[in-house]
Enzyme design. Structure first.
Site, PDB file in Angstrom:
ATOM      1  N   SER A 228       0.607  -1.320  -0.309  1.00  0.00           N
ATOM      2  CA  SER A 228      -0.050   0.077  -0.203  1.00  0.00           C
ATOM      3  C   SER A 228       1.154   1.225  -0.027  1.00  0.00           C
ATOM      4  CB  SER A 228      -0.801   0.484   1.145  1.00  0.00           C
ATOM      5  OG  SER A 228      -1.875  -1.034   1.471  1.00  0.00           O
TER       6      SER A 228
ATOM      7  N   CYS B 109      -2.201  -5.582   1.778  1.00  0.00           N
ATOM      8  CA  CYS B 109      -3.480  -5.566   1.589  1.00  0.00           C
ATOM      9  C   CYS B 109      -3.964  -6.351   0.190  1.00  0.00           C
ATOM     10  CB  CYS B 109      -3.591  -4.071   1.480  1.00  0.00           C
ATOM     11  SG  CYS B 109      -5.718  -4.002   0.768  1.00  0.00           S
TER      12      CYS B 109
ATOM     13  N   CYS C 202      -6.274  -6.618   3.996  1.00  0.00           N
ATOM     14  CA  CYS C 202      -7.781  -5.855   3.575  1.00  0.00           C
ATOM     15  C   CYS C 202      -9.173  -7.131   2.814  1.00  0.00           C
ATOM     16  CB  CYS C 202      -8.014  -4.827   3.576  1.00  0.00           C
ATOM     17  SG  CYS C 202      -6.289  -3.905   3.546  1.00  0.00           S
TER      18      CYS C 202
ATOM     19  N   LYS D 167      -9.939 -10.923   2.512  1.00  0.00           N
ATOM     20  CA  LYS D 167     -10.332 -10.803   3.799  1.00  0.00           C
ATOM     21  C   LYS D 167     -12.167 -10.241   4.243  1.00  0.00           C
ATOM     22  CE  LYS D 167     -10.405  -7.224   6.760  1.00  0.00           C
ATOM     23  NZ  LYS D 167      -9.886  -6.940   7.463  1.00  0.00           N
TER      24      LYS D 167
ATOM     25  N   TYR E 141      -8.296  -7.318  16.019  1.00  0.00           N
ATOM     26  CA  TYR E 141      -9.037  -7.895  15.085  1.00  0.00           C
ATOM     27  C   TYR E 141      -9.554  -8.708  13.945  1.00  0.00           C
ATOM     28  CZ  TYR E 141      -5.774  -5.299  10.977  1.00  0.00           C
ATOM     29  OH  TYR E 141      -4.720  -5.313  10.393  1.00  0.00           O
TER      30      TYR E 141
ATOM     31  N   GLU F  22     -11.686 -11.440  13.147  1.00  0.00           N
ATOM     32  CA  GLU F  22     -12.148 -11.364  11.814  1.00  0.00           C
ATOM     33  C   GLU F  22     -12.482 -12.866  11.508  1.00  0.00           C
ATOM     34  OE1 GLU F  22     -11.372  -6.719  10.238  1.00  0.00           O
ATOM     35  OE2 GLU F  22      -9.667  -8.522   9.802  1.00  0.00           O
TER      36      GLU F  22
ATOM     37  N   HIS G 270     -33.898   8.703   7.857  1.00  0.00           N
ATOM     38  CA  HIS G 270     -34.905   7.809   8.066  1.00  0.00           C
ATOM     39  C   HIS G 270     -35.760   6.592   7.595  1.00  0.00           C
ATOM     40  CE1 HIS G 270     -37.054   6.052  11.488  1.00  0.00           C
ATOM     41  NE2 HIS G 270     -38.280   6.611  10.251  1.00  0.00           N
TER      42      HIS G 270
ATOM     43  N   GLU H 161     -28.921   7.073  12.147  1.00  0.00           N
ATOM     44  CA  GLU H 161     -29.346   8.063  12.420  1.00  0.00           C
ATOM     45  C   GLU H 161     -29.343   8.446  13.818  1.00  0.00           C
ATOM     46  OE1 GLU H 161     -33.713   8.590  11.685  1.00  0.00           O
ATOM     47  OE2 GLU H 161     -34.303   6.226  11.610  1.00  0.00           O
TER      48      GLU H 161
HETATM   49  C1  LIG Z   1      -5.323 -10.616   7.877  1.00  0.00           C
HETATM   50  C2  LIG Z   1      -4.778  -9.048   7.333  1.00  0.00           C
HETATM   51  C3  LIG Z   1      -6.247  -8.178   7.662  1.00  0.00           C
HETATM   52  C4  LIG Z   1      -6.284  -7.078   7.507  1.00  0.00           C
HETATM   53  N1  LIG Z   1      -7.346  -5.470   6.570  1.00  0.00           N
HETATM   54  C5  LIG Z   1      -7.223  -4.388   6.778  1.00  0.00           C
HETATM   55  C6  LIG Z   1      -8.294  -3.383   6.960  1.00  0.00           C
HETATM   56  O1  LIG Z   1      -9.498  -3.859   6.954  1.00  0.00           O
HETATM   57  N2  LIG Z   1      -8.016  -1.949   6.385  1.00  0.00           N
HETATM   58  C7  LIG Z   1      -6.949  -2.490   6.710  1.00  0.00           C
HETATM   59  O2  LIG Z   1      -6.595  -0.987   6.934  1.00  0.00           O
HETATM   60  N3  LIG Z   1      -6.078  -2.897   7.564  1.00  0.00           N
HETATM   61  C8  LIG Z   1      -5.266  -4.052   7.495  1.00  0.00           C
HETATM   62  N4  LIG Z   1      -4.915  -4.493   6.923  1.00  0.00           N
HETATM   63  C9  LIG Z   1      -3.637  -3.987   7.451  1.00  0.00           C
HETATM   64  C10 LIG Z   1      -2.996  -3.259   6.325  1.00  0.00           C
HETATM   65  O3  LIG Z   1      -2.574  -4.916   5.115  1.00  0.00           O
HETATM   66  C11 LIG Z   1      -1.201  -3.276   6.126  1.00  0.00           C
HETATM   67  O4  LIG Z   1      -1.399  -1.797   7.398  1.00  0.00           O
HETATM   68  C12 LIG Z   1      -0.619  -2.700   4.665  1.00  0.00           C
HETATM   69  O5  LIG Z   1      -1.088  -3.538   4.311  1.00  0.00           O
HETATM   70  C13 LIG Z   1       0.654  -1.765   4.825  1.00  0.00           C
HETATM   71  O6  LIG Z   1       1.040  -1.148   3.526  1.00  0.00           O
HETATM   72  P1  LIG Z   1       2.618  -1.595   3.591  1.00  0.00           P
HETATM   73  O7  LIG Z   1       2.745  -0.747   2.765  1.00  0.00           O
HETATM   74  O8  LIG Z   1       3.501  -0.753   5.171  1.00  0.00           O
HETATM   75  O9  LIG Z   1       2.681  -2.869   3.739  1.00  0.00           O
HETATM   76  P2  LIG Z   1       2.416  -4.447   2.953  1.00  0.00           P
HETATM   77  O10 LIG Z   1       1.536  -4.341   1.831  1.00  0.00           O
HETATM   78  O11 LIG Z   1       2.789  -5.241   3.806  1.00  0.00           O
HETATM   79  O12 LIG Z   1       3.969  -4.172   1.590  1.00  0.00           O
HETATM   80  C14 LIG Z   1       5.310  -4.519   1.540  1.00  0.00           C
HETATM   81  C15 LIG Z   1       5.400  -5.316   0.615  1.00  0.00           C
HETATM   82  O13 LIG Z   1       6.853  -5.292   0.398  1.00  0.00           O
HETATM   83  C16 LIG Z   1       7.090  -6.417  -0.042  1.00  0.00           C
HETATM   84  N5  LIG Z   1       9.058  -6.933   1.020  1.00  0.00           N
HETATM   85  C17 LIG Z   1       9.450  -7.386   1.798  1.00  0.00           C
HETATM   86  N6  LIG Z   1      10.658  -7.210   2.387  1.00  0.00           N
HETATM   87  C18 LIG Z   1      11.299  -6.992   1.068  1.00  0.00           C
HETATM   88  C19 LIG Z   1      12.338  -7.008   0.492  1.00  0.00           C
HETATM   89  N7  LIG Z   1      13.711  -6.977   1.225  1.00  0.00           N
HETATM   90  N8  LIG Z   1      12.326  -6.484  -0.829  1.00  0.00           N
HETATM   91  C20 LIG Z   1      11.840  -6.570  -2.150  1.00  0.00           C
HETATM   92  N9  LIG Z   1      10.224  -6.567  -1.059  1.00  0.00           N
HETATM   93  C21 LIG Z   1       9.762  -6.850   0.034  1.00  0.00           C
HETATM   94  C22 LIG Z   1       6.637  -7.551   0.545  1.00  0.00           C
HETATM   95  O14 LIG Z   1       6.597  -8.618  -0.211  1.00  0.00           O
HETATM   96  C23 LIG Z   1       5.197  -6.698   0.640  1.00  0.00           C
HETATM   97  O15 LIG Z   1       4.283  -6.792  -0.794  1.00  0.00           O
HETATM   98  C24 LIG Z   1      -4.976  -5.925   7.538  1.00  0.00           C
HETATM   99  C25 LIG Z   1      -3.907  -6.441   7.242  1.00  0.00           C
HETATM  100  C26 LIG Z   1      -3.359  -7.997   7.422  1.00  0.00           C
HETATM  101  C27 LIG Z   1      -2.295  -8.915   7.787  1.00  0.00           C
END
Ligand SMILES: Cc1cc2nc3c(=O)[nH]c(=O)nc-3n(C[C@H](O)[C@H](O)[C@H](O)COP(=O)(O)OP(=O)(O)OC[C@H]3O[C@@H](n4cnc5c(N)ncnc54)[C@H](O)[C@@H]3O)c2cc1C
Length: 448
Positions: A15, A43, A48, A51, A177, A181, A433, A438
């Site tokens: 993300s 995500c 997200c 899920k 959470y 879930e 309503h 509401e």
């Molecule tokens: C089961 C679950 C449900 C969730 N539900 C929600 C929700 O409903 N709403 C919400 O807001 N948040 C939710 N989250 C949290 C949300 O997914 C994270 O907060 C968000 O994805 C964080 O984004 P990020 O960019 O920090 O990391 P990430 O999205 O985790 O991306 C990190 C990326 O870095 C890559 N990476 C790691 N190390 C290396 C490396 N050395 N070299 C190259 N690539 C690498 C990984 O492969 C990954 O693709 C959920 C999380 C989980 C586990």
């Protein structure tokens, strides 16, 4: 001036990383992004999105049951897990493609593979070293399994999305959470579900009334709750024996550990470079998302601030704007709304009653009622709403809800709280309503 291959290398295309890379490129920067897994990160692939798709699937059971109260004769149903997983995977592949398109359209160069820092401006990937003026670490986090005898028998949320078959019985371990879930998903899909948690209540960190009320509703829906319990050990087998600290023995086809997540900061070369990390390896950053090394930055879950996709996105935008744009964007970590897609849903924005009371006198307004929909469905589910109001200024400090589409309801109220809305302004707003939402505008008498 030193000559670099790129202005920015982003490690991690989740993300935060994708948003930061795309926005920086839009500001004119030469950007590369490196990803060891699938584009979109947690995500899109194991968080997200999948899920919520599984949560929708699980909710259909209740929807079918409720329909009979409305005159529908619903024929016997059969649920097919492999069909759901195949449909979910197809949707995720579509999203992976969209992420790739968005990055390529912005001119971001994509590298597949695991990246590692080898200098303040250098990143190694696949035997090659690439340099950049700025390096952004957006590597997210990973689930942590509790250490206990037989603990290797447990799966994590990441595995749960790829189970070949739906188990007949499941134990979910955790009170956060992700635990509530997945317990709701399994239970909704007809799995005999046990939720085991060490705390005495669910969803610690939320308003104190939320956990017990959610527990009541989940239990009414058939989830077997085991509060104040630890899993002591797991005896392997196709059907595992799960021995709890109160000596209960549960039989389960699957045991899911949802006891926490930790930042992905190991094996990145941080120690060698002297990049400062804190508890659980969280990368320490300042207001500009910069570490103690001026060319190395970090955003999102790897910094372990608020682990939510919209927060990682906002940080990605602020980062890009600060380093490559006009520098006008900042991220406020106050009033970050959040939802839990348990059954029923939970959502909140602002302060819990407990946190608000630490700051001063408050007035509390709350309501518990059976939503109109359930008058004919016959379902006993109750909706709960609560407003926390500053007694002196009349400002609404917190809004909390358990009930249908709680996240959809609270998203709009989050804007009101961010604008500093008072209870008098809530009262003066005309409701829509008949809706559940509401009720937030009609709570007149403070709770004693
Ligand atoms: C089961 C679950 C449900 C969730 N539900 C929600 C929700 O409903 N709403 C919400 O807001 N948040 C939710 N989250 C949290 C949300 O997914 C994270 O907060 C968000 O994805 C964080 O984004 P990020 O960019 O920090 O990391 P990430 O999205 O985790 O991306 C990190 C990326 O870095 C890559 N990476 C790691 N190390 C290396 C490396 N050395 N070299 C190259 N690539 C690498 C990984 O492969 C990954 O693709 C959920 C999380 C989980 C586990």
């Amino acid at each position: 001036m030193a000559d670099f291959d790129f202005d920015l290398i982003t490690i991690g295309a989740g993300s935060g990383g994708v948003r930061a890379a795309r926005m920086s490129a839009n500001h004119g920067a030469r950007v590369a992004i490196m990803e060891s897994g699938a584009l979109g990160g947690t995500c899109v692939n194991v968080g997200c999105i999948p899920k919520k798709l599984l949560s929708y699937a699980a909710h259909y059971r209740e929807d079918f049951e409720d329909a009979s109260g409305y005159g529908w004769d619903v024929a016997p149903r059969r649920f097919d897990w492999p069909s759901l997983i195949a449909a979910k995977d197809a949707e995720i592949r579509r999203l992976n493609g969209i992420y790739e398109g968005v990055l390529r359209d912005a001119g971001v160069e994509i590298f597949a593979g695991r990246a590692r820092l080898v200098g303040p401006h250098e990143v190694a990937l696949g035997g090659k070293t690439h340099s950049a003026r700025h390096i952004l670490i957006a590597t997210g986090g990973h689930p942590v399994r509790a250490t206990l005898p037989g603990g290797e028998q447990m799966i994590t949320s990441e595995d749960a999305f790829h189970l070949k078959q739906l188990p007949a019985s499941a134990v979910v371990y955790g009170a956060g959470y992700i635990a509530v879930e997945f317990a709701s998903i399994f239970n909704g899909l007809g799995v005999e579900t046990h939720l085991v948690y060490r705390a005495d209540r669910l969803l610690r960190g939320f308003d104190g009334e939320i956990g017990p009320l959610l527990a009541e509703e989940m239990s009414r829906k058939g989830v077997n709750l085991h509060p104040s319990c630890r899993i002591e050990r797991i005896v392997p087998g196709e059907i595992k024996q799960v021995i709890l600290s109160d000596k209960t023995v549960l039989a389960a086809g699957c045991v899911l550990a949802a006891t926490g997540r930790a930042p992905n900061s190991a094996n990145l070369g941080l120690e060698e470079l002297g990049v400062q990390t804190g508890e659980h390896g969280a990368i320490q950053v300042d207001d500009t998302y910069t570490t103690n090394l001026p060319s190395i930055h970090a955003i999102g879950d790897v910094t372990d601030r608020i682990q939510l996709t919209p927060v990682a996105l906002a940080e990605g935008m602020a980062f890009a704007d600060h380093w490559f744009g006009k520098g006008l964007r900042t991220v406020s970590y106050e009033n970050v709304p959040t939802a839990v897609f348990s059954h029923p849903h939970v959502a909140c924005v602002g302060l819990s009653e407990e946190a608000a009371r630490m700051r001063g006198a408050v007035r509390i307004f709350k309501s518990s009622f059976r939503a109109l929909r359930h008058t004919l469905s016959g379902r006993g589910e109750r909706t709960f709403m609560k407003l926390v109001v500053d007694a002196q200024s009349d400002r609404v400090l917190g809004a909390h809800m358990i009930g249908p589409d709680a996240g959809e309801v609270l998203q709009g109220f989050a804007v009101a709280l961010n604008c500093g809305a008072t209870k008098a302004q809530f009262d003066a707003t005309i409701g829509i309503h008949p809706t559940v939402a509401e009720e937030f505008l009609t709570m007149r008498t403070p709770a004693s």
